[in-house]
Write an enzyme that holds these catalytic residues in place. Sequence first.
Site, PDB file in Angstrom:
ATOM      1  N   GLY A 138       0.835  -1.204   0.000  1.00  0.00           N
ATOM      2  CA  GLY A 138       0.000   0.000   0.000  1.00  0.00           C
ATOM      3  C   GLY A 138       0.868   1.251   0.000  1.00  0.00           C
ATOM      4  N   ARG A 187       0.701  -4.984  -5.526  1.00  0.00           N
ATOM      5  CA  ARG A 187       0.898  -6.299  -4.908  1.00  0.00           C
ATOM      6  C   ARG A 187       1.514  -7.179  -5.994  1.00  0.00           C
ATOM      7  NH1 ARG A 187      -0.284  -4.545   0.226  1.00  0.00           N
ATOM      8  NH2 ARG A 187      -2.233  -3.389   0.219  1.00  0.00           N
ATOM      9  N   THR A 222       4.204   2.661   5.732  1.00  0.00           N
ATOM     10  CA  THR A 222       2.828   2.161   5.848  1.00  0.00           C
ATOM     11  C   THR A 222       2.045   3.065   6.783  1.00  0.00           C
ATOM     12  OG1 THR A 222       1.428   0.386   6.745  1.00  0.00           O
ATOM     13  CG2 THR A 222       3.674   0.502   7.592  1.00  0.00           C
ATOM     14  N   ASP A 242      -0.357   2.266   8.580  1.00  0.00           N
ATOM     15  CA  ASP A 242      -0.856   1.538   9.758  1.00  0.00           C
ATOM     16  C   ASP A 242       0.054   1.658  10.979  1.00  0.00           C
ATOM     17  OD1 ASP A 242      -2.908   0.735   8.146  1.00  0.00           O
ATOM     18  OD2 ASP A 242      -2.244  -1.340   7.913  1.00  0.00           O
TER      19      ASP A 242
END
Length: 331
Positions: free
Chosen positions: A14, A75, A129, A131
């Site tokens: 991502g 990906r 990332t 996250d």
Amino acid sequence: MSMVKRIGVLTSGGDAPGMNAAIRAIVLTAAHHQIDVVGFKHGFIGLLQQDYQPLMTHHVDNIIQRGGTILKSARCPGLHTVEGPRHAAATLHELNIDALIVVGGDGSFRGALAIAEHYQGQIIGVPGTIDNDVDGSDMTIGYATALDTALDAIDKIRDTADAFERIFLVELMGRHSGYLALAAGIAGGAEQIICPEFGPLDPHNLQHIITPIQHAQLLRGKASYIIVVAENSYPGGSSALAEALTNAVGVECRACILGHIQRGGSPVGADRILATKLGAFAVELVINGEHLQMAGEVSGTLQGYPLAKTGDRSKAIDPYLVRWQQQIGRN
């Protein structure tokens, strides 16, 4: 003097705001040390398909403020085949790449580790990332910007929630980690936060969510009420949870899923600075002969961290904020 003559770089998984700033720092630092840089397009796919370009300093002019990644990302299912990592390593050998820098999350680092089994050169990771779920660095590139984006959305949703006296669920990214949900929820003044670290949700027993809502209704009457939810916290997602709460509480509950909006946008200052430091430090790790390390920053100090340990999930979200949120969430 380093024997490294040529470095490869790719952005994988991502995208995260600040990846361009990291690419820029890698290219500028390498140029200072007379090292050539080759950029592989679309993550590991560029390695498998030999889709690459030389990266000179003029290629990174005016990109530090841009979201996304000039190298593109994707990906790469091909890397998960038996032949994929071997094929990727063969490309690196063929192009005389002495070291590969991978900017991405722990999934990208797993791909890098697979390639390392067949590759004679060095591999260094840079954590990119939103996250913030990678061990070895207090913050990952993109997290600060994603937090600001989520906060801006929560503030706007609050206005609508106030106007209509509704309950809103705001779903944020973070499949395995509540970093973003906890920080955005607290900074946005959310009444409740639901994230993996607070334990699994039982669809048949939502009373611990319903009771505080009912308590708030008794105290304030109908008013705005915002619950921030980390993705994948409830079977069927936030829309299913919103429906269940509407039926239980008798007040319309709407789900707002921010999705990929959190990944985009111009990186905030903190992400530009972090990406610059980690990108430059990654090149220095290569020059110093390091291998299978991630460039991280912990307590203000740059340090290498074993790439194989970056996905252990030993980094915990702020325990003080968790405790405080759980205290006030019960009121």
